[in-house]
Write a protein that holds these residues in place. Structure first.
Motif, mmCIF file in Angstrom:
data_model
loop_
_atom_site.group_PDB
_atom_site.id
_atom_site.type_symbol
_atom_site.label_atom_id
_atom_site.label_comp_id
_atom_site.label_asym_id
_atom_site.label_seq_id
_atom_site.Cartn_x
_atom_site.Cartn_y
_atom_site.Cartn_z
ATOM 1 N N PRO A 1 0.808 -1.221 0.000
ATOM 2 C CA PRO A 1 0.000 0.000 0.000
ATOM 3 C C PRO A 1 0.843 1.273 0.000
ATOM 4 N N GLU A 2 1.999 1.250 0.627
ATOM 5 C CA GLU A 2 2.840 2.443 0.693
ATOM 6 C C GLU A 2 3.343 2.822 -0.691
ATOM 7 N N THR A 3 3.782 1.820 -1.465
ATOM 8 C CA THR A 3 4.234 2.091 -2.833
ATOM 9 C C THR A 3 3.064 2.530 -3.713
ATOM 10 N N LEU A 4 1.919 1.846 -3.566
ATOM 11 C CA LEU A 4 0.757 2.143 -4.401
ATOM 12 C C LEU A 4 0.292 3.586 -4.235
ATOM 13 N N PHE A 5 0.274 4.079 -3.002
ATOM 14 C CA PHE A 5 -0.244 5.421 -2.739
ATOM 15 C C PHE A 5 0.866 6.474 -2.626
ATOM 16 N N GLY A 6 2.112 6.075 -2.975
ATOM 17 C CA GLY A 6 3.183 7.055 -3.054
ATOM 18 C C GLY A 6 3.788 7.461 -1.729
ATOM 19 N N PHE A 7 3.833 6.551 -0.755
ATOM 20 C CA PHE A 7 4.423 6.836 0.549
ATOM 21 C C PHE A 7 5.754 6.090 0.681
ATOM 22 N N PRO A 8 6.674 6.640 1.460
ATOM 23 C CA PRO A 8 7.938 5.929 1.669
ATOM 24 C C PRO A 8 7.730 4.696 2.542
ATOM 25 N N LYS A 9 8.683 3.801 2.464
ATOM 26 C CA LYS A 9 8.599 2.558 3.236
ATOM 27 C C LYS A 9 8.530 2.874 4.730
ATOM 28 N N CYS B 1 -15.893 5.329 3.697
ATOM 29 C CA CYS B 1 -15.339 6.608 4.128
ATOM 30 C C CYS B 1 -14.389 7.144 3.057
ATOM 31 N N GLU B 2 -14.259 8.485 3.013
ATOM 32 C CA GLU B 2 -13.282 9.141 2.137
ATOM 33 C C GLU B 2 -12.485 10.115 2.988
ATOM 34 N N ARG C 1 1.410 12.814 2.765
ATOM 35 C CA ARG C 1 2.750 12.271 2.592
ATOM 36 C C ARG C 1 3.753 13.093 3.392
ATOM 37 N N PRO C 2 4.956 12.539 3.636
ATOM 38 C CA PRO C 2 5.974 13.292 4.389
ATOM 39 C C PRO C 2 6.358 14.622 3.744
ATOM 40 N N ASP C 3 6.241 14.730 2.399
ATOM 41 C CA ASP C 3 6.582 15.998 1.740
ATOM 42 C C ASP C 3 5.435 17.000 1.768
ATOM 43 N N GLY C 4 4.333 16.652 2.439
ATOM 44 C CA GLY C 4 3.210 17.575 2.595
ATOM 45 C C GLY C 4 2.135 17.434 1.543
ATOM 46 N N THR C 5 2.361 16.690 0.464
ATOM 47 C CA THR C 5 1.322 16.507 -0.550
ATOM 48 C C THR C 5 0.217 15.617 -0.014
ATOM 49 N N VAL C 6 -0.982 15.812 -0.546
ATOM 50 C CA VAL C 6 -2.177 15.137 -0.035
ATOM 51 C C VAL C 6 -2.666 14.109 -1.050
ATOM 52 N N VAL C 7 -3.054 12.942 -0.553
ATOM 53 C CA VAL C 7 -3.658 11.898 -1.372
ATOM 54 C C VAL C 7 -5.085 11.681 -0.877
ATOM 55 N N TRP C 8 -6.051 11.773 -1.790
ATOM 56 C CA TRP C 8 -7.451 11.496 -1.437
ATOM 57 C C TRP C 8 -7.712 10.000 -1.640
ATOM 58 N N ILE C 9 -8.199 9.347 -0.611
ATOM 59 C CA ILE C 9 -8.449 7.902 -0.654
ATOM 60 C C ILE C 9 -9.893 7.633 -0.239
ATOM 61 N N THR C 10 -10.545 6.786 -1.005
ATOM 62 C CA THR C 10 -11.896 6.361 -0.640
ATOM 63 C C THR C 10 -11.848 4.869 -0.315
ATOM 64 N N GLU C 11 -12.570 4.475 0.724
ATOM 65 C CA GLU C 11 -12.566 3.086 1.192
ATOM 66 C C GLU C 11 -13.992 2.578 1.329
ATOM 67 N N ARG C 12 -14.112 1.301 1.046
ATOM 68 C CA ARG C 12 -15.417 0.642 1.237
ATOM 69 C C ARG C 12 -15.141 -0.797 1.674
ATOM 70 N N GLY C 13 -15.841 -1.241 2.693
ATOM 71 C CA GLY C 13 -15.610 -2.596 3.194
ATOM 72 C C GLY C 13 -16.824 -3.138 3.926
ATOM 73 N N ARG C 14 -16.690 -4.361 4.377
ATOM 74 C CA ARG C 14 -17.780 -4.994 5.145
ATOM 75 C C ARG C 14 -17.170 -5.770 6.302
ATOM 76 N N SER D 1 -7.336 10.859 -5.983
ATOM 77 C CA SER D 1 -6.775 12.217 -6.006
ATOM 78 C C SER D 1 -7.019 12.894 -7.347
ATOM 79 N N ALA D 2 -6.810 12.167 -8.451
ATOM 80 C CA ALA D 2 -7.010 12.759 -9.776
ATOM 81 C C ALA D 2 -8.452 13.204 -9.958
ATOM 82 N N GLN D 3 -9.383 12.379 -9.479
ATOM 83 C CA GLN D 3 -10.803 12.745 -9.582
ATOM 84 C C GLN D 3 -11.105 13.995 -8.773
ATOM 85 N N ARG D 4 -10.562 14.080 -7.564
ATOM 86 C CA ARG D 4 -10.812 15.254 -6.738
ATOM 87 C C ARG D 4 -10.194 16.502 -7.346
#
Length: 571
Positions: free
Chosen positions: A213-221, A258-259, A264-277, A297-300
């Motif tokens: 998930p860290e690589t997918l959403f652009g976060f450091p290890k 939830c959304e 990220r550590p460099d201050g940039t923001v990632v918008w994430i939407t989650e859905r589960g059961r 994020s691109a959609q937002r």
């Protein structure tokens, strides 16, 4: 497959039209095959495969529609999309005939390049996907044939146990490779969509992910911690809301949705939407949550850009409405200003035409002259403003004695000041140089300022003019004890067609043309003009600064030999 050559057939009997099409489609990366007749087009179809055809509907000999009919009769080309071009009105019957022979769309000349490129891009993408699908289909057919061979081998292996075991082992190996390939395809699709599936153990708090998930959403290890929970990176304003949504799902067993923003550590923001059961245990308690997280994020950003555009559009519409209101107010005021002196003139002329007696004919003549002068001045100002705003005014630069120009303006306005009981005075430094300027325009600037000062100064008031020079600039100050300028209107006092609120200025401000003309003329000379006022009833001060030398000449001008002394002009 993506980089293979893609051909587009363009057919038009006019070479220049083909040239234009080549220019429009150059950026597409496609190979453009030209044809100026149906015969050339048919020959090209024998040599090449095409992703799309662009046909001129009106051609001598075989028309575009007839050519399209021939294209659709050939098995090799019957599925190629056809786009018709026409510079004429097309009858509905021709349109239906065109669609009947396989046309995809019509474009009218002159062609908009963006639209043409967009449509061709769709055809090219369809062509490439069709080719890719055909390749996949061939591969599937090959696999089917291979499996058939394997099946035959298995049947033969029934006769010999050792051979059958070997054949089955080979078949299992092939199947295993297929499963791994499918898993890889699924993983790639999920990565492209920036989606990750997860499972959260409620008791331990640990999460298991389908991908990193860290690589997918652009976060450091290590950004998500040992338990790999995104909640460690939540935006401070979203943390409590996300926790409430999780608690509600665990407590009630409802769907979790939830959304939120992850930082990220460099201050940039990632918008994430989650859905589960929730997944309950045997005793009914919720022990796990399973779901997916997606980067939106691109959609937002697109939504925010759309909102920005809508706000900009609303602002532009509001500004257009404001300009329309200003125009309407200007026309109403202009109508009033033009009709007022004209009605007075027509009234006196009507009395004279009826032969009505007047006690003092000179009074009638004076009234007619005064109103005619007002009418002429208004028309002159409107014409002058039109010249200034259109940029057709040219300065006739020569040495100008500003003191003499002030004297001329004061003498011209003395009758008006005498009539109102307004005192005029002029003060100048001992030695004032001449300036390089247009004398008539300088006179016009001074007359407008002094006329306004006298006009808005009540009886027993004063208008004082002061001249000074700092060696580079000539400064003319016009100060009055008149009605003053409201603070909210002061920034707009030089705008044409702007009117102050009469409730705060205790009087009409006219069309706002005179001061606008003065500002334009001062700026044409390379100078500046400013207005000051402490507010209504406190008078106003206008300061004009004109360069002694214009950039065009730069020549020194001898100082004035005559000294202009302070002299009050009383009513």
């Amino acid at each position: 497959m993506v980089n293979e050559q893609v051909n587009i057939l363009i057919v038009d009997d006019e070479a220049r039209n083909l040239d234009a099409l080549e220019v429009m489609l150059e950026a597409s990366g496609c190979t453009l095959i030209r044809a100026q007749s149906a015969d050339e087009a048919l020959l090209a179809m024998l040599r090449h495969e095409f992703a799309a055809m662009i046909l001129d509907i009106k051609m001598p000999g075989t028309s575009g529609i007839e050519l399209a009919d021939l294209v659709k009769q050939r098995r090799r080309t019957r599925d190629v999309p056809i786009l018709f071009l026409t510079a004429h009105l097309v009858e509905e019957a021709d349109i239906m005939r065109g669609y009947g022979v396989g046309a995809v769309d019509y474009l009218s000349k002159p062609i908009k390049a963006d639209i043409l490129r967009s449509k061709v891009a769709v055809f090219v993408e369809l062509y490439r996907k069709t080719r890719a699908l055909a390749a996949v289909n061939e591969q599937l057919q090959a696999e089917i044939a291979e499996r058939q061979k394997a099946q035959e081998a298995i049947e033969q292996a029934n006769q010999e146990l050792e051979l059958r075991v070997a054949e089955r082992t080979a078949a299992l190996s092939v199947a295993h490779r297929g499963v791994k390939e499918n898993e890889e395809r699924l993983r790639m699709a999920v990565d492209v969509a920036q989606i990750a599936a997860w499972e959260w153990d409620v008791a331990s708090g640990r999460m298991t992910w389908s991908t990193d998930p860290e690589t997918l959403f652009g976060f450091p290890k290590g950004a998500f911690g040992e338990d790999l929970r995104i909640i460690h990176t939540l935006h401070g304003d979203d943390r409590e809301r996300v926790q409430r949504a999780i608690d509600a799902a665990v407590r009630s067993g409802a769907t979790y949705e939830c959304e939120y923003r992850a930082v990220r550590p460099d201050g940039t923001v990632v918008w994430i939407t989650e859905r589960g059961r929730t997944v309950p245990s045997d005793d009914g308690r919720v022990e796990r949550l399973v779901g997916v997280s997606r980067d939106v994020s691109a959609q937002r950003r697109a939504e925010q850009e759309l909102e920005r555009l809508l706000v900009s559009e609303r602002a532009a519409r509001d500004e257009a409405e404001r300009q329309s209101r200003i125009k309407d107010e200007f026309l109403a005021t202009l109508s009033h200003e033009l009709r007022t002196p004209m009605n007075a003139i027509l009234g006196w002329l009507s009395m004279l035409a009826k032969g009505e007696l007047v006690r003092d004919p000179s009074e009638v003549i004076t009234a007619l002259q005064r109103n005619a002068t007002i009418q002429a001045k208004l028309i002159e100002d409107l014409l002058e403003m039109n010249k200034l705003t259109s940029g057709t005014v040219q300065l006739e630069v020569e040495p100008v004695d500003v003191g003499a120009a002030v004297d001329g303006a004061v003498q011209a306005l003395r009758p008006m000041a005498d009539a109102k009981g307004v005192a005029l005075s002029v003060t100048a430094e001992a030695e004032l140089p001449q300036i390089q300027a247009d004398e008539r325009r300088v006179q016009q600037i001074l007359w407008n300022l002094l006329h306004n000062a006298v006009k808005f100064t009540p009886s027993a008031g004063r208008v004082d003019v002061a001249l000074a020079c700092d060696g580079v600039l000539m400064r003319v100050t016009v100060r009055d004890t008149g009605q003053g300028i409201p603070a909210e209107f002061l920034p707009f006092v030089f705008d044409r067609f702007r009117q102050a609120d009469s409730s705060t200025t205790r009087g009409a401000w006219g069309l706002g043309i005179g001061l606008s003309i003065a500002r334009h003329l001062v700026e044409l000379h390379g100078g500046v003009i400013e207005a000051r006022s402490a507010g209504p009833g406190e008078g106003a001060t206008f300061v004009v600064r004109l360069p002694i030398h214009t950039p065009a000449t730069g020549a020194a001008v001898p100082p004035r030999s005559e000294v202009l002394r302070t002299r009050p002009i009383t009513a």
